[in-house]
Design an enzyme around this catalytic site. Structure first.
Site, short mmCIF file in Angstrom:
data_model
loop_
_atom_site.label_atom_id
_atom_site.label_comp_id
_atom_site.label_asym_id
_atom_site.label_seq_id
_atom_site.Cartn_x
_atom_site.Cartn_y
_atom_site.Cartn_z
N GLN A 155 -52.56 41.77 5.62
CA GLN A 155 -51.98 42.38 6.45
C GLN A 155 -51.06 43.78 6.53
O GLN A 155 -50.78 43.86 6.85
CB GLN A 155 -51.58 41.40 7.74
CG GLN A 155 -52.68 40.34 7.73
CD GLN A 155 -52.73 39.26 8.77
OE1 GLN A 155 -51.70 38.25 8.12
NE2 GLN A 155 -51.86 39.68 10.14
N LEU A 169 -51.80 39.14 14.24
CA LEU A 169 -50.98 39.94 14.71
C LEU A 169 -51.67 41.52 13.96
O LEU A 169 -51.02 42.77 14.77
CB LEU A 169 -49.34 40.04 13.53
CG LEU A 169 -48.57 38.73 13.79
CD1 LEU A 169 -47.88 38.64 12.74
CD2 LEU A 169 -47.37 39.06 14.87
N GLU A 203 -54.94 32.33 7.90
CA GLU A 203 -54.62 32.95 6.56
C GLU A 203 -55.31 33.59 5.83
O GLU A 203 -55.38 34.39 5.16
CB GLU A 203 -52.97 32.29 6.71
CG GLU A 203 -52.01 32.38 7.51
CD GLU A 203 -52.09 33.54 8.27
OE1 GLU A 203 -52.49 34.57 7.52
OE2 GLU A 203 -52.06 33.74 9.42
O1 GNR Z 1 -48.43 34.56 15.18
C1 GNR Z 1 -50.30 33.94 14.60
N1 GNR Z 1 -50.25 32.79 15.95
C2 GNR Z 1 -51.29 32.28 15.53
C3 GNR Z 1 -51.38 31.45 16.34
C4 GNR Z 1 -53.15 30.46 16.59
C5 GNR Z 1 -54.18 30.71 15.36
C6 GNR Z 1 -53.22 31.50 14.27
C7 GNR Z 1 -51.93 32.22 14.30
S1 GNR Z 1 -51.94 33.45 13.11
C8 GNR Z 1 -50.43 34.23 13.68
C9 GNR Z 1 -50.19 35.07 13.02
C10 GNR Z 1 -51.41 36.03 11.66
O2 GNR Z 1 -51.87 37.22 12.30
N2 GNR Z 1 -51.31 35.82 10.22
O3 GNR Z 1 -52.13 36.51 9.59
NI NI Z 2 -53.98 37.03 11.37
#
Ligand code: GNR
Ligand code: NI
Length: 181
Positions: free
Chosen positions: A50, A109, A151
């Protein structure tokens, strides 16, 4: 240093991350910058993909919700120690056990202001190296387990929206195109 986050539909989010060979100062700086970027963006996890660094590095800080995780083997010196720790850093992570599929609502994000339900395993075991190169095994449940799968997908160039119907993906893309006019 806060790093810029790639946004869908940027093709760079589709890059497959390479294994980290040695945890040197470059990796340590990347981990530090990724934590800063994650906290500053109010995220609970962030994959190196990311921030346009195509290495198998993930940082995470999921709010403690009780029994969600156990570190079952911390490192070479403290064996089978049951401890809870966060923030977490995963280098070269692999999932070794997955159980109990469940539907959870996710956000990302890299796909701001969009949330959708995705089926994930609710109970997993993951093996990785920490930021010092020490191997650990983590047993995770619920939101922590979901976040780890989210992730690890990023490191393979996969986004949570890839699991949605073609119609939902089309509507999302149309909405994003309108916003960036
Ligand atoms: O902040 C994040 N919240 C989230 C909520 C539910 C399932 C996965 C996430 S990951 C995300 C941050 C992000 O984009 N990580 O890649
Ligand atoms: Ni994500």
């Amino acid at each position: 240093m806060k790093l810029p986050i790639l946004k869908f539909p940027d093709d760079k989010l589709r890059t497959k991350a390479s294994k980290v060979e040695t945890i040197d100062d470059t990796i340590k700086t990347l981990v530090k910058d990724m934590f800063e970027t994650m906290y500053d963006s109010d995220g609970i996890g962030l994959a190196a993909t990311q921030v346009n660094q195509h290495l198998q590095v993930v940082v995470m800080d999921v709010p403690d919700s009780g029994e969600d995780y156990q570190l079952i083997l911390e490192n070479r010196t403290t064996k089978n120690k049951l401890i809870k720790k966060h923030p977490l850093c995963f280098i070269n992570p692999t999932i070794t056990k997955k159980e109990e599929k469940e539907i959870h609502t996710e956000g990302c994000l890299s796909v701001p202001n969009f949330y959708a339900k995705v089926e994930r395993f609710n109970h997993i075991v993951v093996e990785a190296l920490d930021e010092n190169g020490d191997p650990f095994t983590l047993e995770a449940r619920n939101l922590l387990a979901v976040c780890i799968q989210h992730e690890l997908d990023h490191l393979q160039g996969i986004l949570f929206i890839d699991y949605l119907s073609k119609l939902k993906q089309k509507r999302l893309l149309e909405r994003i195109k309108k916003q960036s006019l």
